[in-house]
Design a protein around this motif. Structure first.
Motif, PDB file in Angstrom:
ATOM      1  N   LEU A  40      15.431 -52.586   0.588  1.00 62.84           N
ATOM      2  CA  LEU A  40      15.479 -52.172   1.988  1.00 62.84           C
ATOM      3  C   LEU A  40      16.099 -50.787   2.076  1.00 62.84           C
ATOM      4  CD1 LEU A  40      15.875 -55.479   1.937  1.00 62.84           C
ATOM      5  CD2 LEU A  40      16.055 -55.111   4.412  1.00 62.84           C
ATOM      6  N   VAL A  41      15.438 -49.924   2.845  1.00 61.76           N
ATOM      7  CA  VAL A  41      15.932 -48.553   3.013  1.00 61.76           C
ATOM      8  C   VAL A  41      16.231 -48.325   4.492  1.00 61.76           C
ATOM      9  CG1 VAL A  41      15.351 -46.116   2.830  1.00 61.76           C
ATOM     10  CG2 VAL A  41      14.600 -47.708   1.063  1.00 61.76           C
ATOM     11  N   LEU A  52      22.381 -61.211   3.253  1.00 57.94           N
ATOM     12  CA  LEU A  52      21.233 -61.566   2.422  1.00 57.94           C
ATOM     13  C   LEU A  52      21.343 -60.889   1.053  1.00 57.94           C
ATOM     14  CD1 LEU A  52      18.382 -62.912   2.235  1.00 57.94           C
ATOM     15  CD2 LEU A  52      17.445 -60.734   3.027  1.00 57.94           C
ATOM     16  N   ALA A  53      21.681 -59.578   1.076  1.00 56.76           N
ATOM     17  CA  ALA A  53      21.772 -58.834  -0.188  1.00 56.76           C
ATOM     18  C   ALA A  53      22.896 -59.386  -1.068  1.00 56.76           C
ATOM     19  CB  ALA A  53      21.990 -57.355   0.100  1.00 56.76           C
ATOM     20  N   THR A  60      17.716 -55.207  -3.057  1.00 56.90           N
ATOM     21  CA  THR A  60      18.423 -53.929  -3.226  1.00 56.90           C
ATOM     22  C   THR A  60      18.520 -53.241  -1.862  1.00 56.90           C
ATOM     23  OG1 THR A  60      17.380 -53.727  -5.377  1.00 56.90           O
ATOM     24  CG2 THR A  60      18.427 -51.738  -4.489  1.00 56.90           C
ATOM     25  N   LEU A  61      19.725 -52.700  -1.549  1.00 50.82           N
ATOM     26  CA  LEU A  61      19.867 -51.948  -0.307  1.00 50.82           C
ATOM     27  C   LEU A  61      20.064 -50.468  -0.648  1.00 50.82           C
ATOM     28  CD1 LEU A  61      22.256 -54.195   1.866  1.00 50.82           C
ATOM     29  CD2 LEU A  61      19.775 -54.311   1.573  1.00 50.82           C
ATOM     30  N   VAL A  62      19.278 -49.617  -0.007  1.00 49.72           N
ATOM     31  CA  VAL A  62      19.448 -48.167  -0.196  1.00 49.72           C
ATOM     32  C   VAL A  62      19.858 -47.593   1.150  1.00 49.72           C
ATOM     33  CG1 VAL A  62      18.321 -45.994  -0.787  1.00 49.72           C
ATOM     34  CG2 VAL A  62      17.680 -48.107  -2.003  1.00 49.72           C
ATOM     35  N   ARG A  63      21.108 -47.101   1.215  1.00 52.47           N
ATOM     36  CA  ARG A  63      21.655 -46.625   2.484  1.00 52.47           C
ATOM     37  C   ARG A  63      21.325 -45.145   2.622  1.00 52.47           C
ATOM     38  NH1 ARG A  63      25.296 -50.281   4.509  1.00 52.47           N
ATOM     39  NH2 ARG A  63      25.465 -51.082   2.401  1.00 52.47           N
TER      40      ARG A  63
END
Ligand code: SAH
Length: 481
Positions: A40-41, A52-53, A60-63
């Motif tokens: 998720l971006v 969830l992450a 994967t979280l991309v901030r």
């Protein structure tokens, strides 16, 4: 078909979701169910996404804000932000990189859309309205949920385990398909649905034994199914008719049944038109008989789909005779005959207390002595005449000569039960003129007798046109009692 339904294998594959709110979260959960690895971006994430992450190591979280080059590394892209400009940029970047992209709630921009899903793992049913009406897709999902047994998945897993062994035991593809069809429709399925998985497996082994022994005795056993297709409206076929149509190896169909029905046949079934048009030599019927016998004798399961009811002016007798002569098995499935279909869809009770207590069905087609049939028609009865539109003037003249009043109601139902239905309410005296004026063409059914006038009063079928040719006071006064 606006979209091709596909089932994507995403297990272990990286998928991109642009967005960090609850819509993105829902998409991430769905992708996770299929085993995908969602990234998720977004500049920031909701608490739900964070949770969830934390729980799912493959998320994967991309901030960071979205950049076009991101899409390159992913199999699928989902644009799930609440900013339509960002969504549009994601869609454009995906398009350039030739990645399939779903823009949430924007079917126009999407190169794939998410269906409503009925999940009976491993049986999966996807429903789409091409993005035009998600509510309709969900409604259909509800209908299907109630139709598909909840334990169908267990049956599919059992079939999966036995697939290779059954292929080995039954090398003939037709025999094998018949075997599986019996598994799906018989006791094996019943055990599975009741949760008796062991009993189901035992029943399957027994059936396979029998089938393997039977198969070594020669060709698969053919059968003929004479199925009434109804008078033209595809919804009017019986359930049994639909089932047999769906199971047939070959479908012999004629002109009168609804062409839409052929969609219920198997995709690999052979579809053979054997239509008879009026005024063609009748030798064609012998060809049909011969073809039917040949196919069944060769082990095919043949659905002989006949307009209306096979046993009413359908020449079923001749086909059955040929099958009996050849010693071949058959089943007959009734259909809605034209007289029943037309009566219902035109609003004509065929019998009516104190008005009509008998229904006489005959044909206007035969020259030989048709008038002797007409002679048995009496007031207080209803007369239905199949075929013979060209003979309507003579039929009217005969009936009047036999003593029926020219004011006797006579109603023509053309293409009854279909969207092209036309109903012409007239009288015996005016029948020839009305037939000509309205250019009546087959297939049409003529109904004569007091109840025929009620078509003016009980008309309910919306696509139908109703022509009231009879403006007489009697017709205007039409009442049930
Ligand atoms: N087995 C069929 C009849 C076949 S004979 C049955 O049971 O209905 C063909 C005749 O049936 C046509 O000439 C016509 O008179 C009648 N017919 C069939 N379909 C019809 C329809 N949709 N509307 C009106 N008449 C129909």
């Amino acid at each position: 078909m606006r979209h091709l339904p596909l089932f994507a294998q995403l297990r272990g594959r990286a998928c991109l979701i642009v967005g960090g709110g609850h819509v993105a979260e829902r998409r991430a959960r769905l992708l996770l169910e299929a085993g995908a690895r969602p990234t998720l971006v977004a500049p920031e994430f909701s608490a739900g996404v964070e949770a969830l992450a934390a729980a799912e190591p493959t998320v994967t979280l991309v901030r960071a804000p979205f950049t076009d080059d991101l899409v390159e590394r992913f199999w699928l892209v989902v644009a799930a932000t609440n900013d339509s400009e960002v969504n549009a940029r994601v869609a454009a970047a995906a398009e350039r990189a030739q990645r399939f992209c779903n823009v949430v709630d924007d079917a126009e921009r999407s190169t794939f859309i998410m269906p409503a899903i009925v999940d009976r793992d491993p049986v999966t049913i996807a429903i789409s309205s091409a993005g035009l009406s998600p509510v309709i897709a969900r409604h259909v999902k509800g209908l299907i949920e109630s139709l598909v047994p909840s334990r169908i998945g267990a049956l599919a897993r059992l079939a999966g385990r036995w697939r290779a062994r059954v292929r080995g035991a039954l090398p003939d593809a037709d025999v094998r398909r018949h075997f599986w069809e019996e598994v799906v429709a018989g006791p094996v399925a019943a055990h599975c649905e009741a949760g008796r998985d062991e009993a189901a497996e035992k029943a399957l082994v027994r059936m396979l034994d029998e089938a393997a022994r039977g198969a070594s005795h020669g060709a698969p056993r053919g059968v003929a199914w004479l199925v009434g297709a109804g008078p033209g409206n595809p919804d009017l076929i019986t359930l049994r008719g639909r089932q047999l149509l769906a199971a047939a190896d070959v479908v012999l169909y004629d002109r009168l049944g609804a062409p839409e029905l052929l969609r219920f046949a198997r995709r690999d079934a052979e579809l053979i038109p054997v239509g008879k048009a009026p005024n063609r030599p009748t030798t064609r019927q012998e060809e049909i008989n011969r073809l039917l016998v040949e196919l069944v004798a060769a082990g095919k399961r043949v659905c002989r789909l006949k307009g209306g009811d096979p046993m009413v002016f359908g020449r079923a007798g001749e086909e059955l005779d040929a099958l009996v002569e050849a010693g071949l098995p058959f089943e007959v499935v009734p259909g809605v005959s034209a007289v029943e279909g037309c009566a219902a869809f035109a609003g004509i009770p065929l019998t009516l207390r104190n008005v009509s207590r008998a229904l006489l069905i005959t044909t206007g087609h035969d020259d030989n002595d048709a008038s002797s049939d007409l002679a048995s028609f009496k007031p207080g009865q209803t007369l239905a005449i199949y075929m013979g539109v060209a003979k309507y003037p003579r039929i009217a003249a005969d009936l009047i000569r036999l003593g029926h009043s020219p004011e006797t109601p006579a109603t023509i139902v053309e293409r009854g039960t279909t969207d092209a239905q036309r109903v012409i309410v007239t009288t015996l005296g005016r029948l020839p003129e009305a037939t000509e004026r309205y250019g009546v063409a087959p297939p049409a059914l003529l109904i004569v007798g007091e109840t025929a006038r009620l078509a003016a009063r009980f008309a309910w079928f919306q696509p139908s046109t109703v022509e009231i040719d009879d403006a007489s006071p009697a017709a205007q006064r039409a009442r049930v009692s």
